[in-house]
Scaffold this motif. Sequence first.
Motif, short mmCIF file in Angstrom:
data_model
loop_
_atom_site.label_atom_id
_atom_site.label_comp_id
_atom_site.label_asym_id
_atom_site.label_seq_id
_atom_site.Cartn_x
_atom_site.Cartn_y
_atom_site.Cartn_z
N ALA A 1 0.86 -1.20 0.00
CA ALA A 1 0.00 0.00 0.00
C ALA A 1 0.88 1.24 0.00
O ALA A 1 1.80 1.34 0.82
CB ALA A 1 -0.89 0.00 1.24
N LYS B 1 3.27 -1.09 4.15
CA LYS B 1 2.57 0.19 4.00
C LYS B 1 3.58 1.32 3.96
O LYS B 1 4.39 1.44 4.88
CB LYS B 1 1.62 0.43 5.18
CG LYS B 1 0.55 -0.61 5.36
CD LYS B 1 -0.31 -0.26 6.55
CE LYS B 1 -1.26 -1.41 6.88
NZ LYS B 1 -2.09 -1.10 8.05
N GLY C 1 -3.68 1.81 3.15
CA GLY C 1 -3.14 1.18 4.36
C GLY C 1 -4.08 1.26 5.55
O GLY C 1 -3.97 0.47 6.50
N THR C 2 -5.02 2.20 5.52
CA THR C 2 -5.92 2.34 6.67
C THR C 2 -7.24 1.60 6.48
O THR C 2 -7.78 1.04 7.41
CB THR C 2 -6.23 3.83 6.96
OG1 THR C 2 -6.67 4.45 5.74
CG2 THR C 2 -5.04 4.58 7.50
N ALA D 1 -2.13 -4.94 5.00
CA ALA D 1 -1.17 -5.02 3.89
C ALA D 1 0.20 -5.45 4.41
O ALA D 1 0.55 -5.16 5.57
CB ALA D 1 -1.06 -3.66 3.21
N ASP E 1 0.35 5.26 0.27
CA ASP E 1 -0.57 6.38 0.46
C ASP E 1 0.20 7.68 0.59
O ASP E 1 1.40 7.67 0.89
CB ASP E 1 -1.40 6.15 1.74
CG ASP E 1 -2.42 5.03 1.56
OD1 ASP E 1 -3.27 5.15 0.67
OD2 ASP E 1 -2.34 4.03 2.31
N ALA F 1 2.60 2.31 9.18
CA ALA F 1 3.18 2.66 7.87
C ALA F 1 4.61 3.16 8.05
O ALA F 1 4.94 3.74 9.08
CB ALA F 1 2.34 3.75 7.20
#
Length: 236
Positions: free
Chosen positions: A17, A152, A142-143, A149, A19, A205
């Motif tokens: 992921a 992240k 990721g959230t 995942a 973000d 993350a």
Amino acid sequence: MNDHTDHNHPNGKLIIAIDGPAGAGKSTIASRLARKLGYVNLESGAMYRALALKAIDQDASFDDEATLVRLAQASRIQLEPTLGGNRTLLDGRDVSSRIRERDVTEAASRVSVHPGVRAWMVARQQEMGGGGGVVMEGRDIGTKVFPDADLKIFLDADPVVREQRRMEQQKIKGAVAASVAADLRERDQRDRTRAASPLVAAEDAVVIDSTGMAEDEVLARVEELAAERLRRQIGS
Ligand code: DC
């Protein structure tokens, strides 16, 4: 735990992921990483953009959640990874270029605030990426989309640098640049402060601030993290 959050994907391939805000370099890094790993790169923002385009074409209000959800349910939004990058299809039509235009960009940010729209998108994204072997980029991967995942990344950069990168990418200068920068700031603010799934780094993350980093450096760091996760998975 259901299929899309299973750490031991049958094919041994990771869910990654990425973000972060606009202009942090997500798209470039995600597509280069996916190519290196032989994974699929799925750009979730393109799906919000495709729905926004549909709303524009159908003259729907960006504030009318129920209509937007109905439009989403009646749409076929496909992300087609090709060697030259991702193609986005809306009801079978290639809208890859159209969805990058300014009116769609603005509309995407507005349609994405609605929880009903987000729930529909998240479900589709989980179906698309749940098998693993995917680098998915967005704001809530990721959230919300893949909270389990394997890796992240939250890719951030100083707002001024992000604006400059966007201008260079889109070859914009002068007065237009100033208004595009203002738009970017406004969208950023909306993404970070909306009630439903605001842009925020997942607790687990790895945050990378790319402000002073070259693209190759960021890629090297992300590749290193992916290699470490793969070793961990093989060893487990
Ligand atoms: O990444 P992008 O600029 O193409 O995204 C377009 C809009 O969609 C952006 O304003 C935020 C929204 N978006 C979102 O809310 N959640 C995602 N996972 C991806 C994009």
